[in-house]
Scaffold this motif. Structure first.
Motif, PDB file in Angstrom:
ATOM      1  N   UNK A  41      23.770 -36.030 -12.372  1.00  0.00           N
ATOM      2  CA  UNK A  41      23.574 -35.443 -11.044  1.00  0.00           C
ATOM      3  C   UNK A  41      22.508 -34.352 -11.042  1.00  0.00           C
ATOM      4  N   UNK A  42      21.764 -34.244 -12.127  1.00  0.00           N
ATOM      5  CA  UNK A  42      20.684 -33.260 -12.218  1.00  0.00           C
ATOM      6  C   UNK A  42      19.421 -33.811 -11.574  1.00  0.00           C
ATOM      7  N   UNK A  43      18.819 -33.037 -10.686  1.00  0.00           N
ATOM      8  CA  UNK A  43      17.603 -33.498 -10.012  1.00  0.00           C
ATOM      9  C   UNK A  43      16.427 -33.466 -10.982  1.00  0.00           C
ATOM     10  N   UNK A  44      15.742 -34.616 -11.074  1.00  0.00           N
ATOM     11  CA  UNK A  44      14.625 -34.790 -11.988  1.00  0.00           C
ATOM     12  C   UNK A  44      13.503 -35.528 -11.271  1.00  0.00           C
ATOM     13  N   UNK A  45      12.306 -35.446 -11.824  1.00  0.00           N
ATOM     14  CA  UNK A  45      11.191 -36.208 -11.264  1.00  0.00           C
ATOM     15  C   UNK A  45      11.352 -37.681 -11.644  1.00  0.00           C
ATOM     16  N   UNK A  82      19.630 -42.176   1.647  1.00  0.00           N
ATOM     17  CA  UNK A  82      20.796 -41.413   2.107  1.00  0.00           C
ATOM     18  C   UNK A  82      21.933 -42.352   2.508  1.00  0.00           C
ATOM     19  N   UNK A  83      21.586 -43.480   3.141  1.00  0.00           N
ATOM     20  CA  UNK A  83      22.613 -44.442   3.548  1.00  0.00           C
ATOM     21  C   UNK A  83      23.336 -45.041   2.347  1.00  0.00           C
ATOM     22  N   UNK A  84      22.651 -45.121   1.197  1.00  0.00           N
ATOM     23  CA  UNK A  84      23.263 -45.633  -0.020  1.00  0.00           C
ATOM     24  C   UNK A  84      24.065 -44.568  -0.759  1.00  0.00           C
ATOM     25  N   UNK A  85      24.009 -43.326  -0.278  1.00  0.00           N
ATOM     26  CA  UNK A  85      24.712 -42.228  -0.932  1.00  0.00           C
ATOM     27  C   UNK A  85      23.843 -41.406  -1.848  1.00  0.00           C
ATOM     28  N   UNK A  86      22.548 -41.718  -1.911  1.00  0.00           N
ATOM     29  CA  UNK A  86      21.631 -41.000  -2.796  1.00  0.00           C
ATOM     30  C   UNK A  86      21.167 -39.717  -2.118  1.00  0.00           C
ATOM     31  N   UNK A  87      22.072 -38.758  -2.029  1.00  0.00           N
ATOM     32  CA  UNK A  87      21.813 -37.536  -1.253  1.00  0.00           C
ATOM     33  C   UNK A  87      21.114 -36.446  -2.051  1.00  0.00           C
ATOM     34  N   UNK A  88      20.887 -36.682  -3.339  1.00  0.00           N
ATOM     35  CA  UNK A  88      20.140 -35.725  -4.160  1.00  0.00           C
ATOM     36  C   UNK A  88      18.710 -36.181  -4.398  1.00  0.00           C
ATOM     37  N   UNK A  89      18.227 -37.035  -3.507  1.00  0.00           N
ATOM     38  CA  UNK A  89      16.925 -37.668  -3.668  1.00  0.00           C
ATOM     39  C   UNK A  89      16.018 -37.335  -2.495  1.00  0.00           C
ATOM     40  N   UNK A  90      14.726 -37.155  -2.782  1.00  0.00           N
ATOM     41  CA  UNK A  90      13.730 -37.011  -1.716  1.00  0.00           C
ATOM     42  C   UNK A  90      12.440 -37.682  -2.156  1.00  0.00           C
ATOM     43  N   UNK A  91      11.885 -38.491  -1.267  1.00  0.00           N
ATOM     44  CA  UNK A  91      10.632 -39.179  -1.539  1.00  0.00           C
ATOM     45  C   UNK A  91       9.527 -38.648  -0.639  1.00  0.00           C
ATOM     46  N   UNK A  92       8.333 -38.555  -1.183  1.00  0.00           N
ATOM     47  CA  UNK A  92       7.152 -38.236  -0.375  1.00  0.00           C
ATOM     48  C   UNK A  92       6.061 -39.282  -0.556  1.00  0.00           C
ATOM     49  N   UNK A  93       6.249 -40.213  -1.500  1.00  0.00           N
ATOM     50  CA  UNK A  93       5.312 -41.324  -1.665  1.00  0.00           C
ATOM     51  C   UNK A  93       6.067 -42.534  -2.188  1.00  0.00           C
ATOM     52  N   UNK A  94       5.483 -43.733  -2.089  1.00  0.00           N
ATOM     53  CA  UNK A  94       6.193 -44.953  -2.500  1.00  0.00           C
ATOM     54  C   UNK A  94       5.940 -45.382  -3.936  1.00  0.00           C
ATOM     55  N   UNK A  95       5.119 -44.628  -4.680  1.00  0.00           N
ATOM     56  CA  UNK A  95       4.739 -45.072  -6.026  1.00  0.00           C
ATOM     57  C   UNK A  95       5.285 -44.205  -7.146  1.00  0.00           C
ATOM     58  N   UNK A 125       3.779 -41.274  -8.311  1.00  0.00           N
ATOM     59  CA  UNK A 125       2.836 -40.310  -8.869  1.00  0.00           C
ATOM     60  C   UNK A 125       3.321 -38.913  -8.513  1.00  0.00           C
ATOM     61  N   UNK A 126       3.145 -37.979  -9.414  1.00  0.00           N
ATOM     62  CA  UNK A 126       3.887 -36.723  -9.336  1.00  0.00           C
ATOM     63  C   UNK A 126       3.640 -35.936  -8.055  1.00  0.00           C
ATOM     64  N   UNK A 127       4.728 -35.473  -7.505  1.00  0.00           N
ATOM     65  CA  UNK A 127       4.726 -34.516  -6.406  1.00  0.00           C
ATOM     66  C   UNK A 127       5.970 -33.652  -6.602  1.00  0.00           C
ATOM     67  N   UNK A 128       5.828 -32.327  -6.555  1.00  0.00           N
ATOM     68  CA  UNK A 128       6.988 -31.454  -6.814  1.00  0.00           C
ATOM     69  C   UNK A 128       8.127 -31.630  -5.824  1.00  0.00           C
ATOM     70  N   UNK A 129       7.839 -32.228  -4.658  1.00  0.00           N
ATOM     71  CA  UNK A 129       8.875 -32.451  -3.659  1.00  0.00           C
ATOM     72  C   UNK A 129       9.516 -33.834  -3.756  1.00  0.00           C
ATOM     73  N   UNK A 130       9.138 -34.587  -4.782  1.00  0.00           N
ATOM     74  CA  UNK A 130       9.728 -35.919  -4.982  1.00  0.00           C
ATOM     75  C   UNK A 130      10.667 -35.860  -6.181  1.00  0.00           C
TER      76      UNK A 130
END
Length: 325
Positions: free
Chosen positions: A90-94, A182-195, A197-202
């Motif tokens: 449950x640790x948020x990672x890139x 979020x609908x799948x329950x993945x509430x510790x996840x955030x996406x800013x791109x579909x691939x 490549x690193x982004x600190x907010x993903x």
């Protein structure tokens, strides 16, 4: 008697609230839980989580030694809805390119694999060192070919082309990725791109990644694609010429660069590697009775460590089950 009982309940409630307020460790835990929002809906048990592997804690696996250098690791028994091993899941990672699991989920849910997609200038506007399928602006390729380029070869240009075609824009597609996660329950996840490549907010977690991968695995097309040892795609260039290219899976087991342990069939999966994320992989596996398992490791320092640890985890968690049956 009823009045006394009501007063007693109120007193006990007040004591409990006072404890939460004044007990530092308990208060910290509650606030931390609320802040991180560890898939709270999953722990209600009877509804959302009835067909999922669920744990809020680390789970040890006899015979497997924890590797503290990893970001997170997990092994999930899909048939029995059991978490066989969990370390920091449950640790948020890139996520790096494991992001493409959610890209595939949205594409398979909302896209048409028979569509012909024209590659845009934006889809090929990537850094020189980015993993790409090699498209040029104006190329035409089927959605099915793009999905193979996305999942097997981890093409970032394929991810952008899929996002633009299915979502109308990359931004709209990413919004849909977040909604579906979020609908799948993945509430510790955030996406800013579909691939990926690193982004600190993903970011994501090993557990959220399991949720997304597990949802994808319900689609036979997803399993068919990740199970291939190679794929030959046909591309039509802007001037009408056709050419083919072969894509080899980036996961070492499918590419023949790592050997699964005895009693384990690694069907395929998705990799991800950036400097910030380290080396990651999530896999769909079977024991000798074809029972399914999902395994994931995130944040390994090197690919050697990644696959050595994964092989050891699968040997103990899946291979031993096969040998006992």
């Amino acid at each position: 008697m009823v009045t006394v009982l009501v007063i007693l309940i109120l007193c006990l409630t007040a004591i409990g609230i006072a404890y939460l307020i004044h007990s530092g460790s308990k208060k910290d835990y509650v606030i931390d839980y609320e802040t991180k929002n560890y898939n709270k809906s999953l722990y209600k048990g009877d509804t959302f989580a009835k067909d999922l592997c669920v744990t809020s804690n680390n789970v040890s696996l006899e015979g497997y030694a924890d590797d503290d250098s990893l970001g997170a690791a997990g092994l999930f028994d899909i048939k029995n809805n059991t978490v066989l091993y969990a370390d920091n899941i449950h640790t948020q990672l890139y996520p790096a390119s494991t992001t493409k699991v959610m890209t595939a989920y949205v594409a398979l849910k909302y896209g048409n694999l028979d569509d012909i997609v024209t590659i845009s200038e934006n889809a090929v506007n990537l850094d020189a060192d980015a993993q790409v399928c090699g498209f040029e602006a104006g190329d035409q390729v089927s959605m099915y070919d793009l999905m193979n380029g996305l999942l097997l070869y981890s093409g970032n240009d394929a991810a952008l082309a899929i996002a633009e075609h299915v979502g109308g824009s990359v931004e709209a597609f990413v919004q849909k990725m977040n909604e579906e996660a979020k609908a799948l329950g993945a509430t510790n996840t955030n996406f800013v791109n579909p691939h990926g490549l690193h982004d600190p907010q993903q970011y994501t977690t090993a557990y959220d990644l399991y949720l997304m991968f597990n949802a994808c695995s319900k689609n036979p097309t997803f399993i068919d694609i990740i199970s291939q040892k190679s794929y030959s795609a046909t591309i039509t260039s802007a001037d009408g010429d056709q050419w083919t290219t072969e894509w080899i899976p980036t996961n070492y087991y499918s590419a023949g660069e790592a050997t699964p342990p005895e009693g384990v069939n690694v069907l395929g999966g998705k990799t991800g590697t950036t400097d910030e994320a380290g080396s990651c992989v999530i896999l769909y596996n079977q024991d000798m009775e074809s029972n399914p398992y999902i395994s994931v490791i995130m944040g390994a320092d090197t690919k050697t460590i990644l696959y050595d640890d994964m092989t050891a985890l699968l040997a103990v968690g899946v291979g031993t089950k096969s040998s006992k049956n």
